[in-house]
Scaffold this active site. Structure first.
Site, short mmCIF file in Angstrom:
data_model
loop_
_atom_site.label_atom_id
_atom_site.label_comp_id
_atom_site.label_asym_id
_atom_site.label_seq_id
_atom_site.Cartn_x
_atom_site.Cartn_y
_atom_site.Cartn_z
CE1 TYR A 51 -3.92 1.92 -0.21
CE2 TYR A 51 -3.45 2.71 2.00
CZ TYR A 51 -4.20 2.77 0.84
OH TYR A 51 -5.22 3.68 0.73
CE LYS A 54 -21.10 -19.09 -15.14
NZ LYS A 54 -22.19 -19.55 -15.96
CG ASP A 58 -28.82 -16.81 -13.73
OD1 ASP A 58 -28.75 -17.55 -14.73
OD2 ASP A 58 -28.55 -17.22 -12.58
CB ALA A 113 -31.49 -16.07 -24.02
#
Length: 750
Positions: free
Chosen positions: A37, A92, A135, A195
């Site tokens: 950082y 996913k 989705d 689809a």
């Protein structure tokens, strides 16, 4: 508890959810934090400002995908909203990481307006290397994906559209191969016009199907030009309107070659299947219940009915996890600007080709030990097949380069090795050895030549150019097994019943006559025991190496080569070594299989041979003699043996690698202990060659590291033999045989 309750408990157990962020750099000191950082991070920030592409060099962007949804069409649950979709999007992410080592941020947007959704996702382009849309309901999903693809300079992919298309496309290519039909000639019927169905139909056209041969049905029946003229169809359905009479799904299926179901369960009857053309192909992909069950479809008629579903309890599961992780892997690794049609076709063709190859034992075991062989019941690979990564991703990357979508290029061979390394350090290590083996393949005798695994290994060794296998055993049985397995190769076979083995019997008698073996007994041994036959072949130079042990206990498999070939000229003892691979390191463990209670001379000899083995894997050895004592902290006979072995090695002018001990196991492998407490040690880095004080500790140690430490094991590799010999463990898999054969070839080369 039922599945629902189990799933709830699975998700809410601490920590809740399924994903987390992990650091990839050290954060142990103040300096580490200063680099991570402020103030150190300013330097890469300024470099990226000056040269934007350096973002891929300095950050995780190149391996980061955003899984983005608004929850408007989640699985079979419908429009459940953004928050309720989050478990699916996390899931996913799990699949991306598990199958392709891709990191994911899941992003759930509470936005239903397509314009606002597009603006929000496009604004995230600096964060991600790719976007996986998920989705989102039709027809908005078409517009959203199209607009984002045009606007963003990173891959945008709507898996609900294209995932099923790619996987079922691979299955279609192989189903047509099985039935002998041409994709340009077959009549294809679609049930469903959402689809996924529209994208799949488009993809089949990309693979070579003719649009005029595709009939699409929605809930109102066949999509016809008359319905389009009446204004019943949106512009996406109109793309597949045909100038045919109106009718229902049953009318459409009559005479069809292929049925693609992406609709609802139970709408196809056996009578409808019987109305189709010969050897029909049915992809009933509605989930969780297919349009017709596997059993009903198979029972409907007597010819070859090829069936695929979306379910894992039937053959030929059309599972999207075979597609999206590997598409993105290939796209990310060449910094592709998109996932185009060429890349999708390459993925489907690679999947189809992989299904025609021999299936690894680990995959067969994962799916219940049922045989997996290309044909009507096995059209596409299984999701757990690790080869999908390094077959599909390179094909996608190459297609991206060929089509102009790639911003960087990769070398095909080097890229495959990088992908294999993602599956584990053991694959990376074995790739070094297998590449060496391929440079000059040697003849490897496989003593248990009639065993199915040995035959499959021989096939892979031949196909990959690793070795020239010689199968020992009954030739008819070997050929029958190869034919049953669908392995189209002509292996070299030495069948004791078909050829004279007199020269081998004479040589065995010569070697063992002063050990009580008569000439008659020598003849019997080479005819009935292929371990003796293989050993004499290697000793005479008719083979360069020997593998055995798959169906024998280790001592009984080792005895014949020890009696016939023996140890190397300057060696009194042989030893068994395992290579254990962890995420960021490898260690060689010896002796784990041969010497029960070695003295200091044996320990020193084993150390030298193990160091030589490490170098064959391109690992520079650093050896530690293990004990429960650290450098004399305990004085007794047991601790003095490794200490004396170290002294002998230090005095040996041939030893050109660091070795020290005796030392405890944690001292050997923990850098802080070596540096802070025992800074006088010869080892300036943790040891990678671990020499155990006896067989008991060696065998226990490597197995604990393997099972509890999560290490992958390669071995046992036999060192110290006069000629290359390796003894497998009973029950080893085909990949283990191939790996040890590769090691044996490299032994023979050297």
């Amino acid at each position: 508890m039922g599945m629902d309750d189990d799933a709830r408990e699975y998700h809410r157990s601490e920590p809740p959810g399924k994903i987390e962020i992990a650091t990839t750099k050290p954060t142990n000191t103040q300096r580490d934090l200063s680099l991570a950082y402020s103030p150190g991070v300013a330097a890469p920030c300024l470099d990226i400002e000056e040269e934007p592409d350096r973002v891929f060099e300095y950050t995780a962007k190149g391996n980061l995908v955003g899984v983005v949804s608004n929850g408007s069409a989640v699985l079979g649950l419908g429009d459940i909203g953004a928050s309720a979709s989050k478990p699916v999007m996390e899931g996913k992410g799990v699949l991306f990481k598990r199958f392709a080592d891709i990191d994911v941020f899941d992003v759930e947007l509470d936005i239903t307006d397509p314009d606002a959704f597009v603006e929000s996702v496009a604004a995230m382009e600096p964060t991600f290397g790719g976007i996986n849309l998920e989705d989102i309901k039709a027809p908005e999903c078409f517009e959203i994906e199209s607009r984002l693809r045009e606007r963003m300079d990173i891959p945008v992919f709507h898996d609900d559209q294209h995932g099923t298309a790619i996987i079922s496309g691979a299955a279609l290519l192989n189903a047509l191969e099985v039935t002998g039909k041409d994709i340009a000639d077959v009549e294809i019927v679609f049930s469903g016009a959402g689809a996924s169905a529209i994208a799949t139909a488009r993809f089949y056209v990309s693979l070579g199907a003719r649009k005029e041969n595709i009939t699409m049905c929605d809930s109102s029946g066949i999509i016809t030009e008359a319905r389009a003229e009446n204004g019943e169809l949106n512009r996406y359905k109109r793309e597949f309107a045909r100038d045919v009479p109106e009718g229902d799904l049953a009318d459409a299926m009559a005479g069809a070659d292929v049925f693609a179901g992406l609709s609802v369960g139970g709408i196809v009857s056996q009578e409808m299947v019987r109305s189709m053309a010969t050897d029909p192909i049915l992809f009933a992909m509605a989930n969780p219940d297919p349009e017709i069950t596997y059993d009903d479809a198979k029972a409907a008629r007597d010819d070859t009915v090829i069936m695929a579903t979306g379910r894992s309890d039937y053959p030929n599961q059309v599972n999207n996890v075979l597609g999206f992780p590997f598409l993105f892997r290939g796209a990310l690794d060449v910094r592709a600007t998109e996932i185009n049609e060429e890349m999708k076709r390459a993925a489907a063709e690679a999947l189809a080709e992989l299904a025609r190859q021999d299936v690894p034992d680990a995959v067969v075991k994962a799916y219940g030990d049922d045989p997996l062989q290309f044909g009507p019941e096995y059209l596409i690979p299984k999701p757990l097949d690790p080869r999908v990564l390094f077959e599909v991703a390179p094909a996608v990357a190459q297609a991206a380069m060929d089509s102009g979508a790639a911003r960087t290029a990769v070398d095909a061979d080097e890229y495959r090795e990088r992908l294999e390394a993602r599956l584990g350090k053991s694959r990376e290590m074995m790739r070094v050895v297998l590449n060496k083996a391929k440079s000059d393949p040697k003849r490897v005798a496989l003593a248990e030549g009639t065993d199915e695994k040995m035959i499959r290994a021989a096939y892979q060794l031949t196909e990959q150019g690793i070795a020239e296998p010689v199968l020992l055993g009954d030739a008819d049985e070997i050929r029958r097994t190869a034919q049953r397995l669908g392995l189209s190769f002509e292996p070299e076979i030495v069948d004791p019943s078909e050829r004279s083995l007199e020269p081998y019997a004479d040589r065995l008698h010569e070697i063992r006559k002063r050990k009580g073996v008569t000439r008659t007994e020598a003849g019997e041994l080479v005819h009935r025991d292929t371990n003796y036959l293989g050993s004499v072949m290697v000793e005479r130079g008719d083979a360069d190496a020997l593998l055995t042990g798959l169906t024998h206990h280790y001592p009984s498999a080792l005895r014949p080569p020890l009696q016939v070939i023996g140890s190397a000229e300057d060696t009194e003892h042989v030893a068994g070594v395992y290579l254990l691979t962890f995420k960021n390191r490898v260690v060689f463990c010896a002796d784990t299989t041969v010497n029960q209670n070695p003295d200091e001379e044996v320990l020193a000899e084993v150390t030298k041979h193990t160091a030589e083995l490490a170098r064959r894997f391109n690992v520079e050895p650093r050896a530690a003699m293990l004990s429960y004592s650290n450098f004399g902290s305990v004085e007794n006979e047991g601790t003095s043996k490794p200490r004396q072995a170290v002294e002998a090695l230090h005095d040996d002018p041939e030893v050109d690698f660091p070795v020290d001990g005796e030392m405890q196991a944690d001292t050997a492998v923990v850098e802080d202990i070596l540096e802070d407490t025992y800074e006088f040690s010869e080892l300036d880095e943790p040891a990678n060659v671990l020499i155990f004080p006896n067989l008991e500790s060696g065998n226990i140690g490597y197995k604990l590291l393997q099972r509890l430490g999560g290490a992958e094991a390669i071995g046992p590799m036999l060192v110290g033999m006069d000629e290359p010999v390796h003894v497998l463990q009973r029950g080893d898999e085909v990949k283990d045989i191939v790996n040890l054969a590769g090691v044996a070839v490299v032994d023979a080369q050297e």
